[in-house]
Design a protein around this motif. Structure first.
Motif, short mmCIF file in Angstrom:
data_model
loop_
_atom_site.label_atom_id
_atom_site.label_comp_id
_atom_site.label_asym_id
_atom_site.label_seq_id
_atom_site.Cartn_x
_atom_site.Cartn_y
_atom_site.Cartn_z
N LEU A 151 -13.85 -11.59 3.05
CA LEU A 151 -13.48 -12.98 3.36
C LEU A 151 -14.58 -13.94 2.92
N ILE A 196 -14.62 -16.81 0.46
CA ILE A 196 -14.64 -18.27 0.47
C ILE A 196 -16.03 -18.84 0.23
N MET A 217 -16.90 -17.69 -4.02
CA MET A 217 -16.13 -18.24 -5.15
C MET A 217 -16.75 -19.53 -5.68
N ASP A 218 -17.55 -20.21 -4.85
CA ASP A 218 -18.23 -21.41 -5.35
C ASP A 218 -19.50 -21.07 -6.13
N SER A 249 -17.28 -11.77 -1.47
CA SER A 249 -16.75 -10.95 -2.55
C SER A 249 -16.15 -11.95 -3.53
N ALA A 289 -13.33 -12.90 -4.16
CA ALA A 289 -12.28 -13.73 -3.57
C ALA A 289 -12.76 -14.38 -2.28
#
Lengths: 439, 181
Positions: A355, A362, A365-366, A358, A360
């Motif tokens: 979550l 949150i 991903m930045d 990784s 994906a």
């Protein structure tokens, strides 16, 4: 081992410039180190072919014949548990025509056999047999003992196995130095040590490997800004970082930025069970590690073992940044937990890392977007003539009664990044390990 | 029912064409909502007990364990709560990496519908191609095989109750997955 040759010796490269690339004293970094092919080629030789590179945790290869494949720089290697029970690391390239001898990323084997001519190697990389061996009868230069897969040295620290292709490198113990004292915060906060959860998430970023490595070695500065969206989504607010209760610490280019808040990282895993476990264990951690280090177990923090093994305490993730070219990096992500922790926490950590950290996740991903753009802009020749500023906290070094290594006040700092690049420049400019200073 | 209203599938009794079309349209609409980052409407397509799973795929020898398995690391192994947290992040104005927005493209194909023991649930196989462009020349592509469980809700609407996404790539050739597959 006498046939091992370190290729860096005598190579004609701009080694005299290593000191110009990094001005650690004043906090300036030359952008060409994130872009140029010749600098990258030298990194493969002088950083990756002679440093200790993480290859596996003990729990990933519990039985004889267990193996995984990985890379040291761009050298493909097989890491296996031999008949002797020890971990071996050797090139994944046949001594005959160079073909790969193992194509799976993980598994169990008795032999690694080349698809091309059937040369077959043991779990320690030694040549066991070839097809049509009678063809070599009376052939004086066919000596199986000399035709094994080229080995790396393997040494380990509390279950973490590292490999090194340079026979002249210091021992892993010396290489890690006092950073071992910090590693114990996660590797030895409980008598059972840690174990890795099954699986390894792999992804490619179009960035130079040093951007993510330096991000983990010291960049807590980016967290409230880059990760604002994730922090607000989870908590509705930013985390509190306290300059007076947080630090940068580094040894030999390895670094850890941390607060003493105990659960700041762990809190983002969205798991009350994990927080409960940490709280229950707090007194035990303190007994084992002392009060100060016990407060680091799940704290707001990030760290990197030079050159490319990053980790997050609290999130319980290790990752390596594997170079695939000056502007491409392969990220390998693992999740770990204390071997003695309740096994139902396995899913909590595994899902929590997915979550958050990784591809994906949150938070993560930045990051990829930033690392990629910090790299690609250097295609511009004028752009890469402009030095990067890394000068935060130049005068923040302190003496601390308990914390080991070079210690700096406040985790909002760039001291560890400068130490990372200084170590990098030390190695890039050194003909041999004898010229690399202890930092 | 007239034979022409039915479509045969290899190992399952026939499914009415009207239902096949309805499920196709459900998946196409879902893809369009994801393309438009209409995540709140997308969440409404999900059953309360959704399990959304994108396991990591490993290159393993045939004789060895499965290329993916329960309990191994994954990109997503989510219930509705986790999916809502991801959506909450995507909607923040401070999701800097989403501005300018990613240009999403979800292509759904090879849809096959099979009956299950539950008359209100169907197993749906499909292929997904997610193509993403960002800024000038940033392009990422993910191809995967999906197995869904689609359920007829009490209000008559279709809901996605399970989704398993088996990626083609063992090493994700993208910096992130800032979408759903």
């Amino acid at each position: 081992m006498s046939n091992l040759v370190v290729e860096t010796t005598g190579r004609e490269v701009p080694v005299a410039k290593a000191g110009e690339w990094v001005d650690a004293e004043n906090g300036w970094i030359d952008r060409r180190i994130f872009w140029q092919d010749d600098i990258y080629a030298l990194e493969l030789e002088r950083i990756f072919a002679r440093c200790w590179i993480f290859v596996a945790h003990d729990s990933q290869l519990p039985e004889i014949g267990d193996f995984l494949t990985s890379t040291i720089g761009q050298d493909a290697v097989i890491v296996s548990r031999g008949e002797d029970g020890k971990i071996h690391t050797f090139l994944n390239s046949c001594s005959h025509r160079g073909n790969r001898v193992c194509f799976a990323e993980v598994g169990k084997a008795r032999r690694f056999t080349c698809n091309f001519h059937g040369w077959s190697y043991g779990l320690d990389g030694s040549l066991k047999s070839v097809s049509r061996p009678q063809s070599y009868d009376g052939n004086a230069n066919f000596d199986k003992a000399q035709l094994g897969l080229h080995p790396a040295r393997v040494e380990s620290y509390k279950g973490m196995h590292f490999a090194c292709f340079d026979p002249a490198a210091p021992s892993l113990e010396e290489y890690l130095g006092d950073f071992r004292w910090y590693l114990d915060v996660i590797l030895d906060n409980d008598e059972g040590g840690i174990e890795f959860i099954d699986g390894n998430i792999k992804s490619r970023l179009k960035c130079n490997w040093k951007f993510p490595a330096e991000n983990f070695v010291g960049d807590s500065y980016h967290a409230p800004w880059t990760h604002s969206s994730a922090l607000i989504a989870m908590f509705g607010k930013q985390p509190t970082m306290r300059p007076e209760r947080s630090y940068h610490a580094n040894v030999n280019g390895h670094g850890w930025e941390f607060g003493l808040d105990f659960i700041g990282n762990a809190a983002t895993l969205n798991s009350p069970q994990i927080i409960e476990y940490l709280r229950e264990q707090e007194a035990k951690f303190a007994e084992r590690l002392g009060k100060v280090r016990s407060r680091m177990v799940g704290a707001l923090s990030s760290a990197n073992v030079f050159p490319n093994l990053s980790f997050l305490a609290g999130h319980n993730t290790f990752r390596t940044w594997n170079p695939k070219g000056p502007s491409e990096t392969e990220l390998h992500t693992w999740v770990f937990l204390n071997a003695n922790a309740p096994q139902e926490l396995k899913d909590e950590y595994r899902r929590g890392v997915m979550l958050t950290f990784s591809p994906a996740g949150i938070f993560e991903m930045d990051d990829g977007e930033n690392f990629e753009n910090c790299t690609s802009v250097n295609a511009g020749v004028v752009t890469r003539r402009q030095k990067l500023h890394a000068g935060m906290g130049l005068d923040s070094q302190i003496d601390h009664d308990e914390l080991k290594g070079n210690v700096y006040q406040s985790q909002i700092n760039e001291a560890n990044q400068r130490a990372f690049y200084l170590r990098w420049a030390d190695l890039m400019g050194a003909e041999t390990w004898a010229d690399v200073p202890v930092r | 029912m007239n034979q022409s209203d039915q479509i045969a599938s290899c190992d399952n009794p026939a499914v009415p064409i009207v239902l096949l079309l309805e499920i196709q349209q459900f998946l196409y609409r879902e893809a369009r909502l994801l393309d438009g980052e209409q995540y709140d409407e997308w969440l409404e397509l999900l059953a309360d007990d959704i399990h959304y799973w994108v396991p990591g795929v490993q290159a393993r020898y045939r004789k060895d364990d499965a290329k993916f398995s329960v309990g191994r690391m994954a990109f997503f192994d989510d219930n509705l709560e986790y999916l809502k947290i991801r959506v909450a992040r995507a909607k923040q104005p401070s999701a800097w990496a989403e501005d300018p927005p990613t240009r999403h493209f979800h292509l759904v194909g090879n849809i096959e519908v099979e009956k299950t023991e539950n008359p209100a649930e169907w197993t749906v196989h499909s292929l997904i191609l997610s193509n993403r462009h960002r800024t000038e020349d940033d392009e990422m592509e993910i191809k995967a095989r999906r197995v869904d469980l689609v359920r007829r809700d009490q209000d008559g609407s279709l809901k996605l109750a399970r989704r398993k996404v088996i990626l083609q790539q063992t090493v994700l050739q993208s910096k992130n997955i800032n979408t759903f597959l």
